[in-house]
Design a protein around this motif. Structure first.
Motif, short mmCIF file in Angstrom:
data_model
loop_
_atom_site.label_atom_id
_atom_site.label_comp_id
_atom_site.label_asym_id
_atom_site.label_seq_id
_atom_site.Cartn_x
_atom_site.Cartn_y
_atom_site.Cartn_z
N GLY A 104 0.89 -1.20 0.04
CA GLY A 104 0.05 -0.16 0.06
C GLY A 104 0.81 1.11 -0.13
N PHE A 105 1.80 1.09 0.90
CA PHE A 105 2.84 2.46 0.74
C PHE A 105 3.54 2.57 -0.42
CE2 PHE A 105 6.84 4.47 1.99
CZ PHE A 105 6.33 5.49 2.56
N ALA A 106 4.10 1.65 -1.29
CA ALA A 106 4.85 1.75 -2.51
C ALA A 106 3.85 2.22 -3.65
CB ALA A 106 5.44 0.39 -2.95
N LYS A 107 2.35 1.85 -3.42
CA LYS A 107 1.39 2.28 -4.50
C LYS A 107 1.11 3.62 -4.18
CE LYS A 107 -3.30 1.23 -5.63
NZ LYS A 107 -4.59 0.60 -5.08
N THR A 108 1.14 3.85 -3.05
CA THR A 108 0.70 5.46 -2.91
C THR A 108 1.84 6.27 -3.02
OG1 THR A 108 -0.94 4.91 -1.01
CG2 THR A 108 0.05 7.02 -1.14
N PHE A 109 3.03 5.87 -2.83
CA PHE A 109 4.21 6.81 -2.94
C PHE A 109 5.11 6.34 -4.20
CE2 PHE A 109 2.59 7.54 1.43
CZ PHE A 109 2.45 8.93 1.45
N ALA A 110 4.79 5.67 -5.08
CA ALA A 110 5.50 5.08 -6.24
C ALA A 110 6.27 6.47 -7.04
CB ALA A 110 4.63 4.42 -7.18
N ALA A 111 5.42 7.50 -7.10
CA ALA A 111 6.15 8.43 -7.99
C ALA A 111 7.37 9.07 -7.14
CB ALA A 111 5.11 9.51 -8.27
N GLU A 112 7.03 9.28 -5.66
CA GLU A 112 8.15 9.78 -4.97
C GLU A 112 9.24 8.91 -4.72
OE1 GLU A 112 10.07 12.77 -2.36
OE2 GLU A 112 8.42 12.90 -3.86
N LEU A 113 9.02 7.50 -4.77
CA LEU A 113 10.11 6.78 -4.55
C LEU A 113 10.83 6.51 -5.80
CD1 LEU A 113 8.02 3.92 -2.68
CD2 LEU A 113 9.74 5.26 -1.62
N ALA A 114 10.14 6.83 -6.89
CA ALA A 114 10.91 6.61 -8.34
C ALA A 114 11.73 7.94 -8.37
CB ALA A 114 10.00 6.49 -9.50
N ARG A 115 11.18 9.10 -8.00
CA ARG A 115 12.23 10.27 -8.02
C ARG A 115 13.37 10.41 -7.16
NH1 ARG A 115 12.98 14.48 -5.24
NH2 ARG A 115 11.64 14.27 -3.54
N ARG A 116 13.20 9.81 -5.93
CA ARG A 116 14.38 9.55 -5.23
C ARG A 116 15.47 8.43 -5.66
NH1 ARG A 116 12.75 10.82 1.01
NH2 ARG A 116 11.22 12.56 0.44
N ARG A 117 14.83 7.51 -6.39
CA ARG A 117 15.72 6.43 -6.88
C ARG A 117 16.55 7.11 -8.33
NH1 ARG A 117 11.14 2.64 -6.46
NH2 ARG A 117 11.46 1.69 -4.52
N GLU A 118 16.23 8.13 -8.77
CA GLU A 118 17.09 8.61 -9.99
C GLU A 118 18.30 8.96 -9.31
OE1 GLU A 118 14.37 12.08 -11.51
OE2 GLU A 118 13.11 10.73 -12.24
N THR A 119 18.53 9.76 -8.06
CA THR A 119 19.73 9.97 -7.50
C THR A 119 20.26 8.89 -6.81
OG1 THR A 119 18.62 10.98 -5.54
CG2 THR A 119 19.10 12.45 -7.66
N ASP A 120 19.35 8.03 -6.28
CA ASP A 120 19.97 6.94 -5.30
C ASP A 120 19.38 5.67 -5.76
OD1 ASP A 120 20.92 5.08 -3.57
OD2 ASP A 120 20.16 6.10 -1.84
N PRO A 121 19.94 4.90 -6.72
CA PRO A 121 19.09 3.55 -7.16
C PRO A 121 18.87 2.60 -6.24
CG PRO A 121 21.19 4.26 -8.62
CD PRO A 121 21.45 5.12 -7.34
N ASP A 122 19.52 2.73 -5.12
CA ASP A 122 19.22 1.62 -4.12
C ASP A 122 18.19 1.99 -3.21
OD1 ASP A 122 20.99 -0.09 -5.16
OD2 ASP A 122 22.68 0.68 -4.06
N TYR A 123 17.60 3.46 -3.14
CA TYR A 123 16.67 3.95 -2.22
C TYR A 123 15.66 3.09 -2.19
CZ TYR A 123 13.77 7.10 0.04
OH TYR A 123 12.94 7.84 0.92
N ALA A 124 15.06 2.74 -0.92
CA ALA A 124 13.91 2.02 -0.45
C ALA A 124 13.86 0.74 -1.33
CB ALA A 124 12.59 2.98 -0.85
N GLU A 125 14.96 0.21 -1.32
CA GLU A 125 15.00 -1.35 -1.99
C GLU A 125 13.99 -2.29 -1.61
OE1 GLU A 125 18.35 -4.92 -2.26
OE2 GLU A 125 19.02 -2.91 -2.01
N ALA A 126 13.57 -2.07 -0.23
CA ALA A 126 12.72 -2.80 0.29
C ALA A 126 11.14 -2.82 -0.60
CB ALA A 126 12.32 -2.62 1.84
N LEU A 127 11.03 -1.61 -1.13
CA LEU A 127 9.84 -1.51 -1.54
C LEU A 127 9.68 -1.67 -3.03
CD1 LEU A 127 9.08 1.83 0.56
CD2 LEU A 127 7.96 -0.39 0.96
N GLN A 128 10.82 -1.92 -3.75
CA GLN A 128 10.80 -2.12 -5.27
C GLN A 128 9.99 -2.96 -5.66
OE1 GLN A 128 14.88 -2.12 -6.60
NE2 GLN A 128 15.35 -0.02 -5.72
#
Length: 181
Positions: free
Chosen positions: A153-177
């Motif tokens: 649910g968290f990854a679905k809701t914040f998918a765009a924000e997580l993707a934006r942060r992965r642009e600078t840190d590809p390993d960001y929120a690996e648990a949610l990928q």
């Protein structure tokens, strides 16, 4: 047959048979002992993983991570409730419209500094849980039973924000990928 070699009145052939039998018994005992030792080691490791999983649950419940997640979820629910009904209905169909819908919701929610902290705390906890499982310190199935639906649910809701942060840190929120749309 009296000329057959003997030791302690028993023929050497019988002694060879006794020696072979003892060797078979010894090897069998060694295999059984090794198997039992491995089972004991595995049981201890599983008990340690269960203990670490319970510790992780304790951290979730007592150190504010659950509260941060729940408050953030309530803020998201309030934001969704404020969206037009036709937008909410269309978002249920999934696809690109749902992604854009949740992007708008997440952006609005994360404008609040308190919500940003709750977001970061939740990501941090999910990463911590992920590392615990990947290091084989926590039980995989039990951890998944407690947290996978929350992560989804968290990854679905914040998918765009997580993707934006992965642009600078590809390993960001690996648990949610694995749960991203």
């Amino acid at each position: 047959m009296d000329d057959e070699p003997r030791f302690l009145r028993i023929s050497v052939v019988a002694w060879d048979g006794i020696a072979g039998l003892c060797a078979v018994i010894g090897v069998t005992a060694l295999i059984i002992t090794g198997w039992l030792g491995f089972r004991e080691l595995d049981a201890r490791a599983e008990a340690a993983r269960a203990q670490a999983t319970l510790g992780l649950l304790d951290v979730w419940e007592t150190r504010g991570f659950r509260q941060a997640h729940d408050e953030l979820a309530a803020t998201v629910a309030a934001e969704i409730a404020g969206m037009p009904e036709d937008a909410r209905i269309a978002a249920r169909t999934g696809g690109a419209y749902a992604e854009r819908f949740y992007e708008i919701v997440a952006t609005a929610v994360l404008e609040d500094p308190r919500a940003r902290k709750q977001f970061n705390d939740t990501v941090y906890f999910f990463e911590r849980a992920h590392l615990c499982v990947e290091a084989d310190l926590c039980a995989r199935e039990e951890t998944a039973a407690f947290f996978d639906s929350l992560k989804e649910g968290f990854a679905k809701t914040f998918a765009a924000e997580l993707a934006r942060r992965r642009e600078t840190d590809p390993d960001y929120a690996e648990a949610l990928q694995d749960f991203a749309m």
